[in-house]
Design a protein around this motif. Structure first.
Motif, PDB file in Angstrom:
ATOM      1  N   GLY A  32     134.466  31.808 -54.243  1.00 29.30           N
ATOM      2  CA  GLY A  32     133.038  31.561 -54.151  1.00 29.30           C
ATOM      3  C   GLY A  32     132.174  32.317 -55.146  1.00 29.30           C
ATOM      4  N   LEU A  33     132.779  33.065 -56.070  1.00 28.83           N
ATOM      5  CA  LEU A  33     131.988  33.804 -57.062  1.00 28.83           C
ATOM      6  C   LEU A  33     131.614  32.893 -58.219  1.00 28.83           C
ATOM      7  CD1 LEU A  33     133.860  37.239 -57.307  1.00 28.83           C
ATOM      8  CD2 LEU A  33     132.062  36.524 -55.717  1.00 28.83           C
ATOM      9  N   GLY A  34     130.367  33.006 -58.668  1.00 25.01           N
ATOM     10  CA  GLY A  34     129.908  32.236 -59.810  1.00 25.01           C
ATOM     11  C   GLY A  34     130.418  32.826 -61.108  1.00 25.01           C
ATOM     12  N   LEU A  35     130.518  31.984 -62.136  1.00 20.60           N
ATOM     13  CA  LEU A  35     131.048  32.435 -63.419  1.00 20.60           C
ATOM     14  C   LEU A  35     130.173  33.509 -64.049  1.00 20.60           C
ATOM     15  CD1 LEU A  35     133.353  31.991 -65.379  1.00 20.60           C
ATOM     16  CD2 LEU A  35     132.023  30.183 -66.485  1.00 20.60           C
ATOM     17  N   THR A  36     128.850  33.405 -63.874  1.00 18.26           N
ATOM     18  CA  THR A  36     127.938  34.405 -64.436  1.00 18.26           C
ATOM     19  C   THR A  36     128.189  35.775 -63.833  1.00 18.26           C
ATOM     20  OG1 THR A  36     126.232  32.727 -64.829  1.00 18.26           O
ATOM     21  CG2 THR A  36     125.518  35.031 -64.786  1.00 18.26           C
ATOM     22  N   LEU A  37     128.379  35.816 -62.516  1.00 18.55           N
ATOM     23  CA  LEU A  37     128.658  37.090 -61.835  1.00 18.55           C
ATOM     24  C   LEU A  37     129.992  37.668 -62.302  1.00 18.55           C
ATOM     25  CD1 LEU A  37     127.841  39.128 -59.612  1.00 18.55           C
ATOM     26  CD2 LEU A  37     129.148  37.724 -58.001  1.00 18.55           C
ATOM     27  N   ILE A  38     130.990  36.814 -62.421  1.00 19.93           N
ATOM     28  CA  ILE A  38     132.314  37.271 -62.864  1.00 19.93           C
ATOM     29  C   ILE A  38     132.224  37.887 -64.257  1.00 19.93           C
ATOM     30  CG2 ILE A  38     134.653  36.540 -63.469  1.00 19.93           C
ATOM     31  CD1 ILE A  38     134.320  34.276 -61.386  1.00 19.93           C
ATOM     32  N   VAL A  39     131.546  37.195 -65.182  1.00 26.26           N
ATOM     33  CA  VAL A  39     131.433  37.675 -66.563  1.00 26.26           C
ATOM     34  C   VAL A  39     130.641  38.973 -66.625  1.00 26.26           C
ATOM     35  CG1 VAL A  39     130.444  37.172 -68.836  1.00 26.26           C
ATOM     36  CG2 VAL A  39     131.702  35.393 -67.604  1.00 26.26           C
ATOM     37  N   ALA A  40     129.527  39.041 -65.878  1.00 18.99           N
ATOM     38  CA  ALA A  40     128.671  40.224 -65.917  1.00 18.99           C
ATOM     39  C   ALA A  40     129.398  41.471 -65.416  1.00 18.99           C
ATOM     40  CB  ALA A  40     127.397  39.984 -65.107  1.00 18.99           C
ATOM     41  N   VAL A  41     130.073  41.350 -64.276  1.00 20.93           N
ATOM     42  CA  VAL A  41     130.813  42.498 -63.729  1.00 20.93           C
ATOM     43  C   VAL A  41     131.969  42.873 -64.665  1.00 20.93           C
ATOM     44  CG1 VAL A  41     132.260  43.289 -61.824  1.00 20.93           C
ATOM     45  CG2 VAL A  41     130.171  41.996 -61.352  1.00 20.93           C
ATOM     46  N   SER A  42     132.652  41.871 -65.201  1.00 19.90           N
ATOM     47  CA  SER A  42     133.750  42.134 -66.130  1.00 19.90           C
ATOM     48  C   SER A  42     133.259  42.850 -67.381  1.00 19.90           C
ATOM     49  CB  SER A  42     134.449  40.822 -66.506  1.00 19.90           C
ATOM     50  OG  SER A  42     135.060  40.220 -65.382  1.00 19.90           O
ATOM     51  N   ASN A  43     132.070  42.496 -67.850  1.00 17.84           N
ATOM     52  CA  ASN A  43     131.505  43.165 -69.024  1.00 17.84           C
ATOM     53  C   ASN A  43     131.238  44.645 -68.760  1.00 17.84           C
ATOM     54  OD1 ASN A  43     131.537  40.943 -70.673  1.00 17.84           O
ATOM     55  ND2 ASN A  43     129.374  40.458 -70.463  1.00 17.84           N
ATOM     56  N   LEU A  44     130.774  44.969 -67.560  1.00 21.43           N
ATOM     57  CA  LEU A  44     130.530  46.373 -67.218  1.00 21.43           C
ATOM     58  C   LEU A  44     131.846  47.157 -67.184  1.00 21.43           C
ATOM     59  CD1 LEU A  44     127.852  45.969 -64.394  1.00 21.43           C
ATOM     60  CD2 LEU A  44     127.485  46.798 -66.720  1.00 21.43           C
ATOM     61  N   ILE A  45     132.882  46.557 -66.605  1.00 26.28           N
ATOM     62  CA  ILE A  45     134.192  47.212 -66.567  1.00 26.28           C
ATOM     63  C   ILE A  45     134.730  47.370 -67.989  1.00 26.28           C
ATOM     64  CG2 ILE A  45     136.579  47.004 -65.763  1.00 26.28           C
ATOM     65  CD1 ILE A  45     135.485  45.434 -63.340  1.00 26.28           C
ATOM     66  N   THR A  46     134.544  46.341 -68.810  1.00 25.33           N
ATOM     67  CA  THR A  46     135.000  46.395 -70.204  1.00 25.33           C
ATOM     68  C   THR A  46     134.313  47.515 -70.968  1.00 25.33           C
ATOM     69  OG1 THR A  46     135.471  44.011 -70.240  1.00 25.33           O
ATOM     70  CG2 THR A  46     135.139  45.094 -72.368  1.00 25.33           C
ATOM     71  N   LYS A 204     125.779  42.758 -53.584  1.00 24.63           N
ATOM     72  CA  LYS A 204     125.996  43.426 -52.306  1.00 24.63           C
ATOM     73  C   LYS A 204     127.061  42.725 -51.480  1.00 24.63           C
ATOM     74  CE  LYS A 204     121.361  45.441 -51.792  1.00 24.63           C
ATOM     75  NZ  LYS A 204     120.124  45.457 -50.975  1.00 24.63           N
ATOM     76  N   ALA A 205     127.124  41.403 -51.589  1.00 27.02           N
ATOM     77  CA  ALA A 205     128.099  40.632 -50.809  1.00 27.02           C
ATOM     78  C   ALA A 205     129.533  40.893 -51.254  1.00 27.02           C
ATOM     79  CB  ALA A 205     127.792  39.138 -50.917  1.00 27.02           C
ATOM     80  N   LEU A 206     129.708  41.442 -52.462  1.00 22.91           N
ATOM     81  CA  LEU A 206     131.059  41.715 -52.959  1.00 22.91           C
ATOM     82  C   LEU A 206     131.804  42.697 -52.050  1.00 22.91           C
ATOM     83  CD1 LEU A 206     130.516  42.051 -56.830  1.00 22.91           C
ATOM     84  CD2 LEU A 206     131.716  40.223 -55.618  1.00 22.91           C
ATOM     85  N   ALA A 207     131.057  43.628 -51.446  1.00 25.96           N
ATOM     86  CA  ALA A 207     131.689  44.630 -50.578  1.00 25.96           C
ATOM     87  C   ALA A 207     132.369  43.984 -49.377  1.00 25.96           C
ATOM     88  CB  ALA A 207     130.648  45.646 -50.111  1.00 25.96           C
ATOM     89  N   HIS A 208     131.925  42.789 -48.996  1.00 27.25           N
ATOM     90  CA  HIS A 208     132.473  42.102 -47.825  1.00 27.25           C
ATOM     91  C   HIS A 208     133.203  40.816 -48.217  1.00 27.25           C
ATOM     92  CE1 HIS A 208     129.919  44.892 -45.631  1.00 27.25           C
ATOM     93  NE2 HIS A 208     128.883  44.477 -46.342  1.00 27.25           N
ATOM     94  N   SER A 209     133.700  40.773 -49.460  1.00 28.90           N
ATOM     95  CA  SER A 209     134.319  39.546 -49.960  1.00 28.90           C
ATOM     96  C   SER A 209     135.831  39.524 -49.816  1.00 28.90           C
ATOM     97  CB  SER A 209     133.947  39.349 -51.440  1.00 28.90           C
ATOM     98  OG  SER A 209     134.415  40.439 -52.227  1.00 28.90           O
ATOM     99  N   GLY A 210     136.372  40.467 -49.069  1.00 32.65           N
ATOM    100  CA  GLY A 210     137.821  40.485 -48.854  1.00 32.65           C
ATOM    101  C   GLY A 210     138.591  40.762 -50.139  1.00 32.65           C
ATOM    102  N   ASN A 211     139.644  39.982 -50.349  1.00 35.31           N
ATOM    103  CA  ASN A 211     140.490  40.182 -51.530  1.00 35.31           C
ATOM    104  C   ASN A 211     139.820  39.738 -52.822  1.00 35.31           C
ATOM    105  OD1 ASN A 211     142.658  41.259 -50.100  1.00 35.31           O
ATOM    106  ND2 ASN A 211     143.540  39.231 -49.687  1.00 35.31           N
ATOM    107  N   VAL A 212     138.745  38.966 -52.716  1.00 36.78           N
ATOM    108  CA  VAL A 212     138.092  38.431 -53.914  1.00 36.78           C
ATOM    109  C   VAL A 212     137.623  39.567 -54.824  1.00 36.78           C
ATOM    110  CG1 VAL A 212     136.159  37.062 -54.787  1.00 36.78           C
ATOM    111  CG2 VAL A 212     137.410  36.322 -52.753  1.00 36.78           C
ATOM    112  N   LYS A 213     137.106  40.637 -54.225  1.00 35.37           N
ATOM    113  CA  LYS A 213     136.595  41.745 -55.052  1.00 35.37           C
ATOM    114  C   LYS A 213     137.701  42.402 -55.860  1.00 35.37           C
ATOM    115  CE  LYS A 213     136.668  45.129 -51.221  1.00 35.37           C
ATOM    116  NZ  LYS A 213     136.847  44.154 -50.124  1.00 35.37           N
ATOM    117  N   TRP A 214     138.933  42.368 -55.320  1.00 42.27           N
ATOM    118  CA  TRP A 214     140.052  42.963 -56.061  1.00 42.27           C
ATOM    119  C   TRP A 214     140.471  42.064 -57.211  1.00 42.27           C
ATOM    120  CZ3 TRP A 214     139.680  47.627 -54.875  1.00 42.27           C
ATOM    121  CH2 TRP A 214     139.465  48.053 -53.568  1.00 42.27           C
TER     122      TRP A 214
END
Length: 290
Positions: A32-46, A204-214
């Motif tokens: 259920g994660l949007g591509l924009t959210l995935i890219v943005a969080v990945s950029n911060l980790i990068t 904020k919803a990522l904290a309750h997203s189960g395995n998706v956050k991993w």
């Protein structure tokens, strides 16, 4: 590190990581994660991975050609934005098959400034690799015509990504590769923070997203390591076309990955992928000629 190890082997390692990145992003999307959210969080980790590994000198006061690195960070981010935009409602095969155009852009720019003059066959090799990418991705002219907007956004992404790769190979050594790359990806991280500021409830919803956050964490780490490996090749060995030809094997790597999982295509598409893989090997051999 030798030229072969740096300019060829590092991008090949980056390409080998691509299928795993695709799996993690796919699992995030299914969660259920949007591509924009995935890219943005990945950029911060990068950005964090680059800063931790490279440890550049000189502090955060920007001067001189530091600003070119900032500009490059904006170019890379714009490439990501147009790439994500092309995938929304578009066709993945069309998007992937058009991404090979970046090779021709990098080769043309590098040749124009005399960056890789020791290798006379880089532009033909880039064209061959571009055709290989098209074939391996299963692209068709009918698909391109049907999804014109996807092709358009993908070509814009190719322009931004291509200029970014070329500039890293051409200019990074003036301020040092580590400093250039950290500033580049810190810029992308800062722009990603801006995007996330409009998506606070989703964050904020990522904290309750189960395995998706991993899976999101795995995607970010994989993207960060992949970007680190490939961009070290661009900045330190200054052969962005040669390295891009090697990195463009990621489509072939993805096909091999799927074959290993028993998801081999059949019929005409299988034959096209085999032919595309052979053409990619020929492109690599041609690019290495002096």
């Amino acid at each position: 590190m030798s030229e072969f190890t740096g300019a060829i082997l590092l991008p090949l390692i980056g390409a080998a990581l691509h299928p795993f990145l695709g799996v993690f992003i796919q699992r995030c999307s299914r969660g259920g994660l949007g591509l924009t959210l995935i890219v943005a969080v990945s950029n911060l980790i990068t950005a964090a991975i680059f800063a931790a590994y490279l440890k550049p000198q000189g502090g955060w006061m920007l001067q001189g050609k530091d600003w070119l690195a900032v500009l490059n960070g904006i170019l890379f981010f714009m490439g990501q934005w147009f790439s994500a935009r092309s995938l929304k409602g578009g066709d993945l095969a069309v998007h992937s098959s058009a991404m090979g155009v970046k090779l021709i852009i990098v080769a043309t720019l590098a040749t124009a400034v005399g960056l890789e003059t020791s290798r006379p066959f880089l532009i033909p090799a880039a064209i061959m690799a571009c055709v290989s990418v098209y074939m391996v991705a299963g692209g068709t002219l009918a698909g391109w015509r049907e999804h014109g907007s996807t092709v358009g956004f993908t070509l814009l992404a190719c322009v931004f990504f291509g200029i970014n790769d070329f500039m890293t190979g051409w200019q990074a050594h003036h301020i040092g590769g580590p400093r250039w790359l950290v500033i580049l990806f810190a810029t992308g991280g800062a722009l990603s923070l801006g995007l996330l500021s409009f998506r606070i409830p989703q964050v904020k919803a990522l904290a309750h997203s189960g395995n998706v956050k991993w899976f999101l964490l795995a995607a970010g780490v994989t993207l960060g390591v992949q970007a680190l490996i490939v961009n070290i090749a661009f900045s330190e060995f200054r052969q962005p076309t040669l390295s891009n030809v090697a990195y463009s094997t990621r489509g072939v790597m993805a096909v091999i990955f799927l074959w290993c999982l028993g998801q081999r295509k059949t019929g005409g598409l299988f034959a096209k992928q085999i032919a595309g893989a052979v053409l990619m090997v020929m492109a690599l051999i041609l690019a290495l000629q002096k």
